[in-house]
Design a protein around this motif. Structure first.
Motif: not given
Length: 495
Positions: A399-403
């Motif tokens: 998953f990408p960092a952030g929301n």
């Protein structure tokens, strides 16, 4: 108690209840006549209030009595709120939704007295409970499903295992409801629910018997033991009549407040749940206040330890809740915007940030609809989803960092056919943008039609047909199919 024994007990009780319902209907439908040459002798029929009979005889009599039509001239209880907008039965509730409390402030306790309470009434325990306004009842809920999938029905819930009979819920409840109709004194209440069955896979809170789910090997499509126990609701209530038009303070573990759908089978319009509901919050531990400003406006404010995490568990995170419910003066519309959970912490066990809006509209007393839309996300999710477009199953990047967001909208269109039958049509669209909620980064739609038939006030039968589709990745049957068709039926026996 093994699930096989519970399932056998459920089947026997349902057959007995159905037999008592049919017997009651036959008695009501058959005239008794005699001419001058015939003498008809009818033995007296035992009643649930006949204390000379044994407990099981009184229990059977209670089911037989509940098969009789309700008295249409029975006086309505005193009420300090708008009139009930719907009929229950056949709908699961007669009120506009309001989470965090058993009844909205000013709404009387309209629980049916189910057979267990009637059978207990002759005992010292039953008399003590009646004197102290303590109720005990519950239900048994098995189901069967037939699916185009062979490995798993997920993200359909709760019937995740395809093509089988399942024992979903055996729920036992003890409660005392505060009297919020009166305005001259403080009152108190409590609520305890224990759930046993397959559905514990979805209701379990981390830190509350969660070892059954989290520290056991996978059992056919879902982690943990196939059947488990969840003491899923336990809270106390304090009702203060002098704050605005009444305030109720609830402290403990309670259902997450905004959804149309609920964890408990009898409180739902349909057998299965929407995808939107399947992957959002289930329960919270915390404190929430519910304040009635007037018949149209109610405000709720609270704090809890994060979604589905106990406050004593390391995954718990202090979170805020805030909701407002507005009902039109005509009682034809309801708006219920909610911040179900908000904090600034990273993802732990299920640390959702959830923002929900529900709109209800009544066309007539027999026809209404409910629409729910939400935006949820977690911060800085670790790991990777199972499926992402452009990558083989199980080889998606982290998953990408952030929301990590998801969006959903669901509509229920509900029709009362007659006092014992209702029809519900549910349509839904869901976008799991990065696959954090369902495991697959894809858009979904689901379309469901189902019926609830009340055999008696103690027995419900619910057939259902559902079609669903994933648009960007084959998210069904373990990541191998784009479509799924499911036919299901369940029964709810109240006791």
């Amino acid at each position: 108690m093994s699930h096989k024994k519970v399932a056998s007990l459920a089947l026997m009780l349902m057959l007995a209840a159905a037999g008592q319902a049919q017997a009651g209907a036959d008695v009501a439908a058959s005239p008794v006549s005699a001419d001058k040459d015939t003498t008809v002798s009818t033995a007296p029929v035992a009643t649930s209030s006949d204390c000379s009979s044994g407990f099981l005889s009184r229990l059977a009599a209670a089911y037989r009595e509940d098969a009789q039509p309700a008295d249409p001239n029975a006086p309505a209880p005193k009420r300090r709120a708008l009139d009930s907008p719907f009929d229950s039965a056949p709908f699961p509730s007669s009120e506009w939704q309001l989470g965090g409390v058993d009844n909205a402030i000013g709404v009387p306790n309209e629980n049916s007295q189910y057979p267990l309470e009637k059978a207990l009434a002759c005992t010292r325990l039953g008399q003590w409970m009646q004197a102290n306004r303590i109720e005990t009842y519950g239900w048994i809920n098995p189901s069967a499903n037939f699916s185009s999938s062979g490995f798993t029905n997920y993200p359909l819930s709760y019937a995740t295992r395809p093509n089988r009979v399942e024992f979903d819920q055996f729920l036992f409840r003890v409660e005392r409801l505060p009297d919020t109709v009166q305005t001259d004194h403080l009152d108190w209440g409590f609520h305890f629910d224990n759930l046993y069955g397959y559905d514990y896979h979805y209701t379990t809170m981390k830190g509350v018997f969660s070892n059954q789910l989290l520290n056991n090997p996978n059992t056919q499509q879902l982690p943990g033991k196939a059947y488990g126990d969840d003491p899923m609701i336990w809270y106390v209530d304090l009702y203060i009549p002098w704050v605005a038009q009444g305030m109720q303070i609830t402290a403990g573990r309670y259902l997450s407040i905004p959804d149309i759908e609920a964890q408990f089978a009898p409180e739902n319009y349909l057998l299965t749940h929407s995808i939107l509901y399947t992957v959002d919050a289930y329960t919270n531990t915390g404190i929430i206040t519910t304040t009635k400003l007037n018949d149209q406006w109610t405000v709720q404010l609270g704090v809890h330890s994060g979604d589905d995490s106990a406050f004593w568990n390391s995954s718990g995170t202090l979170s805020a809740q805030a909701c407002v419910r507005w009902v039109s003066a005509s009682n034809n519309d309801m708006l219920y915007p909610c911040v179900e959970s908000w904090n600034k912490s990273k993802q732990t066990y299920n640390n959702l940030q959830e923002f929900v809006l529900t709109w209800g509209h009544r066309f007539t007393r027999s026809v209404h609809m409910l629409t729910e839309v939400y935006h949820i996300y977690v911060r800085d999710q670790q790991g990777a989803p199972l499926g992402v477009p452009g990558y083989p199953l199980g080889q998606a990047p982290n998953f990408p960092a952030g929301n990590n967001p998801a969006y959903g909208i669901v509509n229920y269109f509900n029709i009362e056919l007659n006092p014992t039958n209702m029809l519900s049509i549910r349509n839904e669209f869901y976008n799991d943008v990065q696959g954090q909620r369902t495991g697959f980064a894809t858009r979904y739609s689901s379309h469901t039609i189902g019926m609830t038939h009340w055999v008696s006030q103690d027995l419900e039968i619910r057939p259902e047909l559902r079609y669903e589709r994933a648009y960007d990745f084959p998210a069904y049957d373990g990541g191998t199919k784009y479509h799924q068709v499911t036919a299901l039926i369940d029964a709810i026996l109240h006791y």
